[in-house]
Design a protein around this motif. Structure first.
Motif, PDB file in Angstrom:
ATOM      1  N   PHE A  40       0.828  -1.219   0.000  1.00  0.00           N
ATOM      2  CA  PHE A  40       0.000   0.000   0.000  1.00  0.00           C
ATOM      3  C   PHE A  40       0.854   1.257   0.000  1.00  0.00           C
ATOM      4  CE2 PHE A  40      -3.127  -3.070   1.655  1.00  0.00           C
ATOM      5  CZ  PHE A  40      -4.167  -2.802   0.771  1.00  0.00           C
ATOM      6  N   ARG A  41       2.051   1.168   0.535  1.00  0.00           N
ATOM      7  CA  ARG A  41       2.946   2.323   0.478  1.00  0.00           C
ATOM      8  C   ARG A  41       3.388   2.581  -0.960  1.00  0.00           C
ATOM      9  NH1 ARG A  41       7.746   2.188   4.686  1.00  0.00           N
ATOM     10  NH2 ARG A  41       5.919   2.294   6.071  1.00  0.00           N
ATOM     11  N   GLY A  42       3.595   1.504  -1.714  1.00  0.00           N
ATOM     12  CA  GLY A  42       3.960   1.661  -3.112  1.00  0.00           C
ATOM     13  C   GLY A  42       2.845   2.255  -3.945  1.00  0.00           C
ATOM     14  N   VAL A  43       1.606   1.931  -3.583  1.00  0.00           N
ATOM     15  CA  VAL A  43       0.450   2.417  -4.338  1.00  0.00           C
ATOM     16  C   VAL A  43       0.078   3.842  -3.940  1.00  0.00           C
ATOM     17  CG1 VAL A  43      -2.008   2.034  -4.807  1.00  0.00           C
ATOM     18  CG2 VAL A  43      -0.439   0.094  -4.696  1.00  0.00           C
ATOM     19  N   PHE A  44       0.005   4.098  -2.639  1.00  0.00           N
ATOM     20  CA  PHE A  44      -0.486   5.394  -2.166  1.00  0.00           C
ATOM     21  C   PHE A  44       0.579   6.243  -1.465  1.00  0.00           C
ATOM     22  CE2 PHE A  44      -4.115   2.395  -1.910  1.00  0.00           C
ATOM     23  CZ  PHE A  44      -4.944   2.998  -2.841  1.00  0.00           C
TER      24      PHE A  44
END
Length: 344
Positions: A40-44
């Motif tokens: 999720f860090r990579g996405v958002f």
């Protein structure tokens, strides 16, 4: 009740996919909590990662949309990969040879050329099916190999950069390429074309006589013919539209992302499009959602791979698993309907 059942189907499929993903992460020797955090860090986590989702989703939307149109008409187009390559070659030829034409007009001509060439490439399979009864699945798969290898010849001969020794074309001029919407990210104007294509295809399929006829042909060819609907005309129309959309994806990849013609330019986007269309149920807005979701999974998985060494191939495994669940669900419902009809 029908909408409630669909919602519940989505929930249990998502739960099973997360469970399988967790098992795969554990098999890789990583902590699932850390892995999902990195995902999720990579996405958002930053603007670049978030915009990258839509960059990756753009070709998937167009190729998935093309497959969906063909599938709904009963034309099983597995050749989006080859049509993508043909569109990319057409775009490179127009952009690199019509240098005297203004940039914006050259972009338009490249899109038209890519759409037309991709559509004609798909029509080869439609013609062979109607004329000789040859399965379009076999023909489109074979045409994929022809297109891929023809691109390899092109970047080594008539489209090779004369100033270099690497098998690739010369770089396309900035004025003849798509501009970035949110610098310094790589988000480009191709996403707007993809969304517009979804809207136009939805209008065609759901609000026009042509779309109605194509769907009837896909459901029952004999019934369509008995009601005066031309089966051949609708198959040809869907094949041309399907190939044209995949060709447009190749155009955008050349003019917006790579800005030159190279081997392996599609990254197997045309094959993934088949899965996107199946997951979306061959519906235009479903294709948009499925393509964005798949692109987000790719971006998140790449982040996990960089940070924790977890293979990004997990995404492909999960997508295949979801497709199997969807097909299994449909087969289960069909068997229930047959059993109920026999009882009656």
């Amino acid at each position: 009740m029908k909408s409630r059942r669909k919602f519940l189907d989505v929930i249990w499929i998502a739960v099973l996919a997360i469970a399988v993903g967790t098992i795969l992460i554990l098999l890789c020797g990583a902590n699932p909590f850390e892995a999902y955090t990195m995902f999720f860090r990579g996405v958002f986590g930053n603007l670049n990662g978030f915009c990258e989702i839509f960059v990756k989703a753009t070709p998937l939307i167009l190729t998935g949309l093309g497959c969906a149109v063909a599938f709904r008409t009963g034309f099983f187009n597995i050749g989006a990969e080859g049509q993508f390559y043909v569109g990319a070659i057409a775009a490179a030829m127009v952009s690199l040879n019509l240098t005297q034409v203004p940039g914006s007009l050259r972009i338009f001509l490249s899109i038209v050329a890519g759409f037309f060439c991709g559509g004609i490439w798909a029509l080869i399979a439609a013609y062979m099916k109607s004329k000789f009864g040859i399965s379009e699945i076999i023909v489109t798969i074979m045409l994929n190999y022809i297109a891929i290898n023809f691109l390899g010849i092109a970047v080594r001969t008539f489209l090779m950069d004369p100033a270099g020794s690497v098998p690739q074309s010369a770089r396309i001029e900035r004025e003849a390429a798509f501009s970035f919407l949110m610098p310094p990210t790589t988000l480009h104007g191709g996403i707007l074309i993809a969304v517009a294509a979804v809207l136009l295809v939805w209008i065609l399929m759901e609000k026009t006589k042509y779309g109605y006829e194509m769907k009837v042909v896909g459901m029952n060819k004999r019934g369509a013919a008995c009601n005066g609907i031309s089966v051949m005309k609708n198959i040809v129309l869907s094949a041309f539209l399907s190939g044209g959309l995949a060709g447009m994806a190749g155009v955008i990849e050349v003019l917006a992302v790579q800005r030159k013609l190279i081997e392996g330019i599609s990254s197997d986007c045309g094959y993934t499009a088949v899965l996107i269309a199946l997951i979306a149920g061959n519906r235009p807005w479903g294709v948009l959602a499925a393509a964005v979701a798949f692109a987000a999974m790719q971006v998140g998985a790449n982040s996990m791979q960089r940070q924790l060494g977890i293979p990004s191939a997990i995404v492909s495994i999960l997508v295949g698993f979801v497709v199997l669940l969807i097909l299994g669900k449909k087969m289960f419902h069909m068997s229930l309907l047959k059993r109920k009809s026999k009882e009656v």
